[in-house]
Scaffold this active site. Sequence first.
Site, PDB file in Angstrom:
ATOM      1  N   LYS A  21      -1.041  -2.399  -6.577  1.00  0.00           N
ATOM      2  CA  LYS A  21       0.330  -2.896  -6.465  1.00  0.00           C
ATOM      3  C   LYS A  21       0.415  -4.095  -5.526  1.00  0.00           C
ATOM      4  O   LYS A  21       1.047  -5.105  -5.835  1.00  0.00           O
ATOM      5  CB  LYS A  21       1.243  -1.757  -5.973  1.00  0.00           C
ATOM      6  CG  LYS A  21       2.723  -2.078  -5.999  1.00  0.00           C
ATOM      7  CD  LYS A  21       3.559  -0.841  -6.239  1.00  0.00           C
ATOM      8  CE  LYS A  21       3.665   0.051  -5.027  1.00  0.00           C
ATOM      9  NZ  LYS A  21       4.842  -0.302  -4.186  1.00  0.00           N
ATOM     10  N   SER A 166       1.521  -4.446  10.230  1.00  0.00           N
ATOM     11  CA  SER A 166       2.197  -4.470   8.939  1.00  0.00           C
ATOM     12  C   SER A 166       1.728  -5.662   8.129  1.00  0.00           C
ATOM     13  O   SER A 166       1.936  -6.821   8.523  1.00  0.00           O
ATOM     14  CB  SER A 166       3.716  -4.546   9.126  1.00  0.00           C
ATOM     15  OG  SER A 166       4.356  -4.882   7.910  1.00  0.00           O
ATOM     16  N   GLN A 168       3.029  -6.620   5.433  1.00  0.00           N
ATOM     17  CA  GLN A 168       4.207  -7.322   4.939  1.00  0.00           C
ATOM     18  C   GLN A 168       4.713  -8.341   5.951  1.00  0.00           C
ATOM     19  O   GLN A 168       5.068  -9.469   5.598  1.00  0.00           O
ATOM     20  CB  GLN A 168       5.306  -6.331   4.577  1.00  0.00           C
ATOM     21  CG  GLN A 168       4.949  -5.444   3.384  1.00  0.00           C
ATOM     22  CD  GLN A 168       6.043  -4.456   3.042  1.00  0.00           C
ATOM     23  OE1 GLN A 168       7.089  -4.411   3.688  1.00  0.00           O
ATOM     24  NE2 GLN A 168       5.805  -3.643   2.029  1.00  0.00           N
ATOM     25  N   ASP A 314       0.191   4.842   3.328  1.00  0.00           N
ATOM     26  CA  ASP A 314       0.827   5.257   2.077  1.00  0.00           C
ATOM     27  C   ASP A 314       0.221   6.538   1.504  1.00  0.00           C
ATOM     28  O   ASP A 314       0.812   7.154   0.611  1.00  0.00           O
ATOM     29  CB  ASP A 314       0.729   4.141   1.033  1.00  0.00           C
ATOM     30  CG  ASP A 314       1.692   3.004   1.321  1.00  0.00           C
ATOM     31  OD1 ASP A 314       2.722   3.244   1.980  1.00  0.00           O
ATOM     32  OD2 ASP A 314       1.414   1.872   0.891  1.00  0.00           O
ATOM     33  N   LYS A 341       9.751   4.192   5.432  1.00  0.00           N
ATOM     34  CA  LYS A 341       9.282   3.955   4.066  1.00  0.00           C
ATOM     35  C   LYS A 341      10.432   4.257   3.101  1.00  0.00           C
ATOM     36  O   LYS A 341      11.594   4.326   3.504  1.00  0.00           O
ATOM     37  CB  LYS A 341       8.046   4.824   3.789  1.00  0.00           C
ATOM     38  CG  LYS A 341       6.810   4.387   4.576  1.00  0.00           C
ATOM     39  CD  LYS A 341       6.288   3.052   4.078  1.00  0.00           C
ATOM     40  CE  LYS A 341       4.985   2.656   4.740  1.00  0.00           C
ATOM     41  NZ  LYS A 341       4.448   1.401   4.168  1.00  0.00           N
ATOM     42  N   ARG A 345       9.217   9.718   5.452  1.00  0.00           N
ATOM     43  CA  ARG A 345       8.170  10.512   4.811  1.00  0.00           C
ATOM     44  C   ARG A 345       7.658  11.660   5.673  1.00  0.00           C
ATOM     45  O   ARG A 345       7.087  12.610   5.144  1.00  0.00           O
ATOM     46  CB  ARG A 345       7.007   9.604   4.374  1.00  0.00           C
ATOM     47  CG  ARG A 345       7.339   8.811   3.108  1.00  0.00           C
ATOM     48  CD  ARG A 345       6.148   8.035   2.601  1.00  0.00           C
ATOM     49  NE  ARG A 345       6.491   7.302   1.375  1.00  0.00           N
ATOM     50  CZ  ARG A 345       5.843   6.242   0.941  1.00  0.00           C
ATOM     51  NH1 ARG A 345       4.824   5.759   1.631  1.00  0.00           N
ATOM     52  NH2 ARG A 345       6.200   5.655  -0.176  1.00  0.00           N
ATOM     53  N   ARG A 387       5.556   8.233  -4.026  1.00  0.00           N
ATOM     54  CA  ARG A 387       4.382   8.890  -3.433  1.00  0.00           C
ATOM     55  C   ARG A 387       4.663  10.354  -3.094  1.00  0.00           C
ATOM     56  O   ARG A 387       3.770  11.190  -3.174  1.00  0.00           O
ATOM     57  CB  ARG A 387       3.902   8.100  -2.223  1.00  0.00           C
ATOM     58  CG  ARG A 387       3.527   6.667  -2.589  1.00  0.00           C
ATOM     59  CD  ARG A 387       2.679   5.984  -1.560  1.00  0.00           C
ATOM     60  NE  ARG A 387       2.667   4.545  -1.764  1.00  0.00           N
ATOM     61  CZ  ARG A 387       1.909   3.893  -2.644  1.00  0.00           C
ATOM     62  NH1 ARG A 387       1.097   4.582  -3.425  1.00  0.00           N
ATOM     63  NH2 ARG A 387       1.965   2.583  -2.746  1.00  0.00           N
TER      64      ARG A 387
END
Length: 426
Positions: A21, A166, A168, A314, A341, A345, A387
């Site tokens: 991804k 991170s 991102q 993840d 997330k 989570r 997930r």
Amino acid sequence: MSKVEQITGGLNGTIKVPGDKSISHRAVMFGAIAEGTTTIEGFLPGEDCLSTIDCFRKLGIYIEAQGDKVKVEGKGWEGLTEPSEILDVGNSGTTTRLMLGILSTRPFHSVVIGDASIAKRPMSRVTEPLRQMGAVIDGRNNGNLTPLSIRGGQTKGINFTSKVASAQVKSSLLLAGLQSEGVTTVTEPHLSRDHTERMLRAFGVDVEIDGLTVSVKGGQDLKAQHVVVPGDVSSAAFFLVAGAIVPNSRIVLENVGVNPSRTGIIDVLQQMGAKLELINERESNGEPVADIIISTSDLKGAEIGGDIIPRLIDEIPVIAVLASQAQGKTVIRDAEELKVKETNRIDTVVSELRKLGAEIEATDDGMVINGPVQLRGNTVDSHGDHRIGMAMAIAGCVANGSVTVENSEAIAVSYPNFFDHIKKLS
């Protein structure tokens, strides 16, 4: 909703998991700002990556997509044009944060919005440093939450030390840095995934790396490439865990990306005693790739924390399932990032696995799991998190009775044929 029955005969066979991804997102974005035609094979046609395609089409880029094959007609940075529509990222945090870096340097106005989950996710970790570079960004909660309004233009490089590891954040600032005056430098507390650095180099960009610090000079252009996307190790993780915990199993996962910044799940499986082997190791577009063989294993609990966490953040939902079938105590710590997330989570994994009888407790920065426990059938909820949905389905493979996963359609975000692969192997 989907139902998974206990698998008694084992999971056996060979599968190819969907394309990575993270790499699929980047291939489209980099192709869009590159000069020439970029072709992509093995693209993940999940909802998140399709959101990236949709956004860049609205920015004036011609993109042809047929299944896992994509063609992007790039015209360089200047090929991006002011969108007449709002850019809807759907559920994709990667699209949001990386695109903000690109939009921050473009001399036009744009508005970015996402779904209800994206509307809760913190964006100030990228909007604040992008503002320091000179971008004009506003939105809810002073630019921390979508919708976000971006007026890009003249930006200057900065030397930024990130509080979180991170990919991102790092990627967003590096992308902005490519069209900013001077040098942009990003330093992280731990190594996060490095797909951006590897792919930028493949597209002809000069990237300097010194330990946990990455730098790019402004004024660099990208050249179109042919990208072959490897299988996503985060998707492979679910079947790696299934192969280790379902009795009488042996699964071969072909063409999986084994980038060292992503293979924490493999390290944890080996640490816990899994029978796992990497074969046919090779490289594609600067990314290491291998086939992985996993077999039913006698597992033991482990301590999981520190530098490894960004390399498996993840995969923690399915690692919790793995730990429920291991001998002894497993402690997961230093994973506060799980709270921001698609869902919190930590809380979600604990609440849903408890419904199946797992001995699991939440902590401030992770969880503690005791095993092995015979899980039992029940109804669980993905909470719209792909997930979580897949982790609960894998738990269903070893639960006594059937496990019904509500809101299982969320799994299509990253693994559209997930349940087909369970059936194929069983």
